[in-house]
Motif scaffolding. Structure first.
Motif: not given
Length: 447
Positions: A230, A245, A252, A322
């Motif tokens: 994502l 997530c 991500y 991330t």
């Protein structure tokens, strides 16, 4: 009733000879390239897919235009650049549009008019639209020849100005306009995954997480083992999205808004980069730093990458968060996160070239239906562009450029007893490309 007498336009003479122009030629069309779009739609049957999600309450004995035909006509109009449903009244007799809807160009019945188009757009209810959104995700998954090992989803929103009293409209102080702010999702290759109409305000974390949860749930029905990455900018980086997530096992790379704590982490790097920039005679410098960070609302610390840039424009520091490990911060920012900028071009193709912001119906459900129709038109053009030769300029051309060269073609169309003949100008500059696309999109020969 007094009939209007057609007049001949007055044109300047050429070498002493008058130029006469009339509109009384043979059965002709200025959109002959719709035959290419017809091949794409026949292969995927997008109109049939949307029509299957609707309940037709009309008296079957009085129906002249099926839901599938109405949807297909509207999709083809949008793809050909006719963004307004009012154009249906003039185009319902056009031979190219008749062929696109599987009707004989001369003997076939006229297509539906603008009021019929309007009733179709206002037909779906909430449950119908939910089924349509699920069907579009199904279509997205089935557009792959094999199950991918990984996909990248870019989530973003765009502002649509409205000029009436449409449901869900809201004033946005940033744009100083009333409008909508739909959420749109594309994959890394530009395929449209979904579009959701909503008021013109920045989505909060809970709303974004709920939308993503529904989206991922539908994708997982078809690809339970596919890795999903994502990407989004900072206003999708809420704690609800981050926790979602983690819960769903998504990778991500999200933008992260700056704050005082983040700036404390990079203050020394900014100073040393500025000093190095001054010594290097003004050449732009970009450096990176990776560190662990946890906002007060986060459930745990996460990996953050800071990008510090100093140039003639001054200092510019950006942050991303991330859960990808083992990759350098420079690669994460420049090769993975920055690639999400391509989603802006996909939005441009959907919004500017296909007029997806034509959300002027009073009902929110009708405007959501319009987003679906414009999404289908996007898919038709994306598929046609993907069929162009890989190393040609057309493989990356904008939709309006492709439309100008491939659809806006004048042709004489003659219906005979056993065949239909389309005659295009001998000077057509894209003959070779059209021939290649016809071969690429041709239906399989019966064995």
């Amino acid at each position: 009733m007094k009939q209007l007498i057609p007049t001949t336009p007055v044109l300047s003479p050429l070498n002493g000879k008058p130029i006469l122009m009339n509109f009384d030629g043979a059965e002709m069309s200025s959109d002959a390239g719709l035959t290419l779009l017809r091949e794409v739609e026949r292969r995927h049957d997008l109109a049939g897919l949307l029509a299957s999600c609707l309940t037709d309450l009309r008296d079957a004995g009085k129906v002249r235009h099926s839901l599938e035909d109405m949807i297909r006509f509207r999709m083809m109009m949008i793809a050909a650049g006719y963004e307004d449903g009012n154009d249906a009244t003039e185009l319902r007799h056009d031979p190219s549009f008749k062929i696109a809807l599987e009707r004989n160009p001369e003997a076939g019945a006229a297509l539906c008019s603008q009021p019929t188009i309007s009733r179709m757009e206002n037909l779906p209810g909430v449950r119908d639209l939910i089924r349509m959104a699920q069907a579009m995700i199904q279509f997205y998954c089935q557009s792959f020849t094999r199950v991918p090992s990984q996909i990248v989803l870019d989530i973003d929103d765009t502002f649509d100005v409205v000029h009436g009293h449409q449901q869900l409209r809201l004033f946005n102080s940033y744009y100083d306009e009333y409008g909508f702010q739909p959420i749109v999702v594309f994959d890394g290759d530009g395929r449209l995954v979904g579009a959701l109409l909503r008021p013109a305000r920045r989505p909060k974390g809970a709303e974004s997480a709920a939308h993503l949860r529904r989206l991922i749930r539908e994708i997982r029905k078809y690809w339970p083992k596919t890795e999903i990455l994502l990407r989004a900018d900072s206003h999708y980086c809420g704690p609800e999205v981050l926790d979602l997530c983690d819960q769903l096992g998504l990778s991500y790379v999200l933008g992260l808004s700056r704050n005082a704590r983040l700036q404390d982490e990079v203050r020394a790097l900014e100073a040393s980069t500025a000093a190095r920039y001054a010594r290097n005679s003004g050449h732009k410098l970009r450096r990176f730093k990776t560190f662990a960070y946890a906002a007060g609302s986060w459930s745990k610390a996460r990996r953050v990458v800071a990008r510090v840039e100093v140039s003639s424009r001054g200092r510019d520091t950006r942050y991303i968060v991330t859960n990808l490990m083992g990759l350098r911060g420079k690669y994460l920012y420049e090769k993975i996160y920055s690639a999400r900028g391509q989603a802006e071009n996909h939005i441009k193709g959907w919004k500017t070239h296909l007029a997806s912001d034509r959300t002027s119906c009073s009902k929110a459900s009708a405007n959501q239906m319009r987003l679906m129709l414009h999404g289908c038109a996007y898919w038709i053009w994306w598929t046609l562009r993907a069929a162009c030769p890989k190393r040609s300029q057309w493989r990356h051309a904008q939709f309006d450029t492709l439309r100008l060269h491939l659809v806006k073609l004048a042709a004489t169309i003659v219906e005979k007893k056993t065949r239909i003949i389309m005659t295009l100008p001998a000077s057509c500059p894209r003959q070779n490309l059209i021939r290649l696309l016809c071969e690429a999109l041709a239906p399989p020969q019966p064995t």
